[in-house]
Every structure is written in structure tokens, then in C-alpha cells.
Design an enzyme around this catalytic site. Structure first.
Site, PDB file in Angstrom:
ATOM      1  N   TRP A  99       4.616  51.570  66.036  1.00  0.00           N
ATOM      2  CA  TRP A  99       5.714  50.960  65.182  1.00  0.00           C
ATOM      3  C   TRP A  99       6.843  49.886  65.791  1.00  0.00           C
ATOM      4  O   TRP A  99       6.884  48.554  65.371  1.00  0.00           O
ATOM      5  CB  TRP A  99       6.338  51.655  63.834  1.00  0.00           C
ATOM      6  CG  TRP A  99       5.182  52.045  63.018  1.00  0.00           C
ATOM      7  CD1 TRP A  99       5.423  53.403  63.005  1.00  0.00           C
ATOM      8  CD2 TRP A  99       4.107  52.128  62.512  1.00  0.00           C
ATOM      9  NE1 TRP A  99       3.847  53.521  61.947  1.00  0.00           N
ATOM     10  CE2 TRP A  99       3.538  52.910  62.083  1.00  0.00           C
ATOM     11  CE3 TRP A  99       3.652  50.539  62.058  1.00  0.00           C
ATOM     12  CZ2 TRP A  99       2.178  52.251  60.999  1.00  0.00           C
ATOM     13  CZ3 TRP A  99       2.464  50.142  61.533  1.00  0.00           C
ATOM     14  CH2 TRP A  99       1.827  51.321  60.851  1.00  0.00           C
ATOM     15  N   ASP A 166      14.503  49.717  61.409  1.00  0.00           N
ATOM     16  CA  ASP A 166      13.378  49.805  59.889  1.00  0.00           C
ATOM     17  C   ASP A 166      13.395  51.421  60.183  1.00  0.00           C
ATOM     18  O   ASP A 166      13.315  51.976  60.730  1.00  0.00           O
ATOM     19  CB  ASP A 166      11.591  49.751  61.764  1.00  0.00           C
ATOM     20  CG  ASP A 166      10.606  50.266  60.463  1.00  0.00           C
ATOM     21  OD1 ASP A 166      10.214  50.788  59.537  1.00  0.00           O
ATOM     22  OD2 ASP A 166       9.024  50.423  61.465  1.00  0.00           O
ATOM     23  N   LYS A 190       6.914  55.577  52.183  1.00  0.00           N
ATOM     24  CA  LYS A 190       7.394  57.578  52.769  1.00  0.00           C
ATOM     25  C   LYS A 190       8.259  58.166  52.041  1.00  0.00           C
ATOM     26  O   LYS A 190       8.216  58.930  51.950  1.00  0.00           O
ATOM     27  CB  LYS A 190       7.703  57.112  54.440  1.00  0.00           C
ATOM     28  CG  LYS A 190       6.659  55.954  55.218  1.00  0.00           C
ATOM     29  CD  LYS A 190       5.523  56.623  56.035  1.00  0.00           C
ATOM     30  CE  LYS A 190       4.657  55.629  56.485  1.00  0.00           C
ATOM     31  NZ  LYS A 190       5.412  54.563  57.366  1.00  0.00           N
TER      32      LYS A 190
HETATM   33  C1  LIG Z   1       4.552  53.496  58.214  1.00  0.00           C
HETATM   34  C2  LIG Z   1       5.526  52.541  58.943  1.00  0.00           C
HETATM   35  C3  LIG Z   1       5.600  51.139  59.208  1.00  0.00           C
HETATM   36  C4  LIG Z   1       4.324  50.250  58.369  1.00  0.00           C
HETATM   37  O1  LIG Z   1       4.208  50.409  56.874  1.00  0.00           O
HETATM   38  P1  LIG Z   1       3.463  49.267  56.000  1.00  0.00           P
HETATM   39  O2  LIG Z   1       3.962  49.562  54.641  1.00  0.00           O
HETATM   40  O3  LIG Z   1       2.203  50.087  56.094  1.00  0.00           O
HETATM   41  O4  LIG Z   1       3.778  48.393  56.839  1.00  0.00           O
HETATM   42  C5  LIG Z   1       6.387  50.312  59.989  1.00  0.00           C
HETATM   43  N1  LIG Z   1       7.286  51.799  60.234  1.00  0.00           N
HETATM   44  C6  LIG Z   1       7.655  52.627  60.610  1.00  0.00           C
HETATM   45  C7  LIG Z   1       8.455  53.397  60.887  1.00  0.00           C
HETATM   46  C8  LIG Z   1       6.716  53.270  59.382  1.00  0.00           C
HETATM   47  O5  LIG Z   1       5.997  54.787  59.726  1.00  0.00           O
END
Ligand SMILES: *Cc1c(COP(=O)(O)O)cnc(C)c1O
Length: 360
Positions: A99, A166, A190
Site C-alpha cells: 500500500w 494511511d 477494515k
Molecule cells: C485496504 C488498504 C488500502 C486500500 O483501500 P481501498 O479502499 O481498497 O482503496 C490502502 N491502504 C491500506 C493500509 C489498506 O489496508
């Protein structure tokens, strides 16, 4: 048979949140019209939006100078949106997994990127340390929890420049010192709801400082209303996802908030890591000090490598769902987000013990 959901995302959600959503889909707020069919300008909906923002502020202690907005497009859309809004010349990134790499790739479209630390040399099994954050950059970007590799930055780091994080996969799992960040973002799916909504917490005074022109949808300012009731309402918000988020946050609050959530998460993680360390058939993949309390990654020990498919089958029969590791790590990954109950973690631990008795 009872299923134990360890999916990495979308993933397990609190039962009361699901029940409330089913009810709202039938009849939203006693309007006689279901949630999927209301206008997002319905007063009852504006109330849900405002309340959801308020729950975020309350649970994470978010100060007034930050906006809390809910957008579409997932965390992946934020990879370029945040760069478009904040990157004038150069940004620093910490490369801790897939990511982070994707975020770096998108940022390069807007300026220079300096990767100040990377754990790519050991397949992202640790969090880089001892790096220096340059002071001549527009911001420093981190991924606090590396969903695929099971590593986590567990404290709020000090940064001499604007810190952007993030937090897709560990938001609401622990208290966060918001003031240390310029911006925090993530996909809902998540820990705070189903896919569809992306949360962005951003310090308002840092916006509109970039030199380029931004499309309206890309500019964070567009989504911050003149009045609180207009927040996240520039275009149709992801209504269903925000509703489930609202209910999920109410559930977090009812359990005592993120402090209590953190205690429970630590307890669950400890239970599972203890078994991985004790059981001679399994080994953890992340270095101990950086182990994530959200995503627990493990593989078969060297001498039991041929038993991987057997354990997968054994676990499946015992009701475990979603424990297959990401293809870049292999083995197993148990995602034990907020809504994953202790009893599910215990069931997985029992399953590992049982397997050892039979095959160890
Ligand atoms: C799942 C995830 C993403 C991607 O998320 P989307 O909403 O599918 O674009 C980005 N960063 C992390 C840390 C993730 O776990």
C-alpha cells in the site's frame, strides 16, 4: 456451524450494526422509505451525517481545526488526492509494504518523492527505524498498519514536517494523538464499516496552499461545507457505508471507546501470538517488536512446510474463514479487527493446538 471470520477486508462487522442497517433498509428513520431509496437531502439523513462526524470527533478526540469528511473511491483514491492537495515540490515516504508503494507511485505524478526508509529488503517484515525525515519536504507519509505483512507503527511518531498517515487498517483500534498529524485517511472496510466510504481527517488551515489547480472533486476544500450540515455533501455521499459506519462507531462507543477497544485488541493479539510462539508447527513472519495487533501473519515452521494445505483444510472444517495469507507472504493471516470477537481468536488458537496434537 459457527463461522469465525478472519477476512482482511471487507471483514467482520459488529452484529448490532448489521441488524440496525437491515432495519433501516426496510424503513429509514420511520419515514416509511428504506435507506437505499431516500434522498441524501432527507433531514433524517443529514442528521446521520452530522452524528457520524460527531462520533469520530468524540471517539478520537479530534480538535475543531480538523475537518472530518467521508468520500468515495477508497483509500487508493487518496493516494493521488492527497499528493495533489499537498505536494508542491517534494514529499518523503516510508516504504513499508504494497500500500505504501502504491501511495508512492501516485505521489510521483505530482512531484519528487524521497523514500526515507524501506523494509523491502526483507519482504516488509519490519518497520524501518533510524531514518531521518528531511525538513525540506511538503509532508511525510506513513502507513501505520501494513495489512498484508502484519507490521504496525504502534505509536504516534514525531515529525518535523506535516505528517500524513494511511490508517485504513488500524483506525479506531487505539487512541491516536490527532494533533501530530496533518491528515489521516483510510478506507472504511477494515475497521469502521463496509466498502464505499473513505474517511479523511485533515487540518483545515493546511489546505489551498498547493500551487496547481485542482478539479473540484479532488480539492478537499470542496467537501468541507460552509455549514457543518454541508460537509461531505458536495456530491452524493456513500450513504449505506456511512450508515453502517455510524452504527459501528456507536458500538465502539458502547464498549467504552478506543481505549477499551485497544485493551481488547491487545488481549486478542497476545492470545494468538503466544500460541504461534508456543506451537512448534508455526512461526510468525513479522519481527516481534513490530507485530500488528490487527493482522497476524504466520507460516508453517520449516520442518512442517508440507502440512500447510492440511492445516488450511483442518481450520476450514473447524469454521475458520479467511485465514489464507496474502500471496506475497504465503501461509496464513488472521485479521482480528475490532469486531472480531475474542472467542473467534480462541477458536483459532484451539484449532492450532489440536492440529499440533494430531500432526506435531
Ligand atoms: C485496504 C488498504 C488500502 C486500500 O483501500 P481501498 O479502499 O481498497 O482503496 C490502502 N491502504 C491500506 C493500509 C489498506 O489496508
Amino acid at each position: 456451524m459457527k463461522k469465525h471470520n478472519f477476512n482482511a477486508g471487507p471483514c467482520v462487522l459488529p452484529k448490532p450494526a448489521i441488524e440496525a442497517t437491515i432495519e433501516a433498509i426496510r424503513d429509514f428513520d420511520n419515514t416509511g422509505i428504506g435507506l437505499l431509496e431516500i434522498s441524501h437531502r432527507t433531514p433524517g439523513w443529514e442528521k446521520v451525517m452530522a452524528e457520524t462526524e460527531q462520533l469520530w470527533r468524540e471517539l478520537l478526540n479530534i480538535p475543531e481545526e480538523y475537518a472530518v469528511i467521508f468520500l468515495g473511491g477508497g483509500a487508493s483514491t487518496q493516494f493521488y488526492t492527497l499528493a495533489a492537495n499537498f505536494l508542491n515540490k517534494k514529499a518523503a515516504y516510508l516504504e513499508t509494504g504494497v500500500w505504501a508503494k502504491k501511495a508512492i507511485k501516485e505521489a510521483k505524478l505530482y512531484g519528487e518523492v524521497e523514500v526515507v526508509g524501506s523494509s523491502a529488503d526483507k519482504n516488509f517484515t519490519y518497520i524501518p527505524k533510524g531514518y531521518t525525515i528531511p525538513t525540506d519536504v511538503d509532508y511525510f507519509h506513513i502507513t501505520t498498519n501494513n495489512t498484508i505483512y502484519g507490521t504496525e507503527i504502534k505509536t504516534d511518531i514525531d515529525s518535523p514536517v506535516n505528517l500524513i498517515a494511511d490508517m485504513s487498517s488500524d483506525i479506531m483500534s487505539r487512541p491516536v494523538d490527532i494533533k501530530k498529524y496533518a491528515m489521516i485517511y483510510g478506507g472504511a472496510q477494515k475497521n469502521v464499516g463496509p466498502a464505499g466510504a473513505t474517511f479523511v481527517i485533515v487540518r483545515k488551515d493546511l489546505l489551498a496552499k498547493v500551487q496547481r489547480k485542482l478539479p473540484s472533486m479532488v480539492d478537499y476544500k470542496t467537501h468541507i461545507g460552509a455549514e457543518p450540515r454541508d460537509n461531505s455533501m458536495f456530491n452524493t455521499p456513500p450513504v449505506i457505508s456511512v450508515f453502517v459506519m455510524n452504527q459501528t462507531l456507536k458500538w465502539v462507543k458502547s464498549l467504552g471507546g478506543v481505549k477499551e477497544m485497544h485493551k481488547l485488541n491487545q488481549k486478542k493479539a497476545e492470545l494468538l501470538y503466544n500460541e504461534i510462539d508456543r506451537n512448534k508447527m508455526f512461526v510468525g513472519t513479522a519481527v516481534k517488536e513490530d507485530r500488528s495487533i490487527m493482522n497476524v501473519c504466520f507460516v508453517m515452521a520449516e520442518q512442517y512446510k508440507d502440512k500447510e494445505a492440511d492445516f488450511m483444510e483442518f481450520a476450514k472444517k473447524a469454521g475458520m474463514v479467511g485465514i489464507k495469507g496474502h500471496r506475497s507472504v504465503g501461509g496464513f493471516r488472521a485479521s482480528i479487527y475490532n469486531a472480531c470477537p475474542l472467542e473467534s481468536v480462541q477458536a483459532l488458537v484451539d484449532c492450532m493446538k489440536e492440529f499440533e496434537k494430531l500432526h506435531g
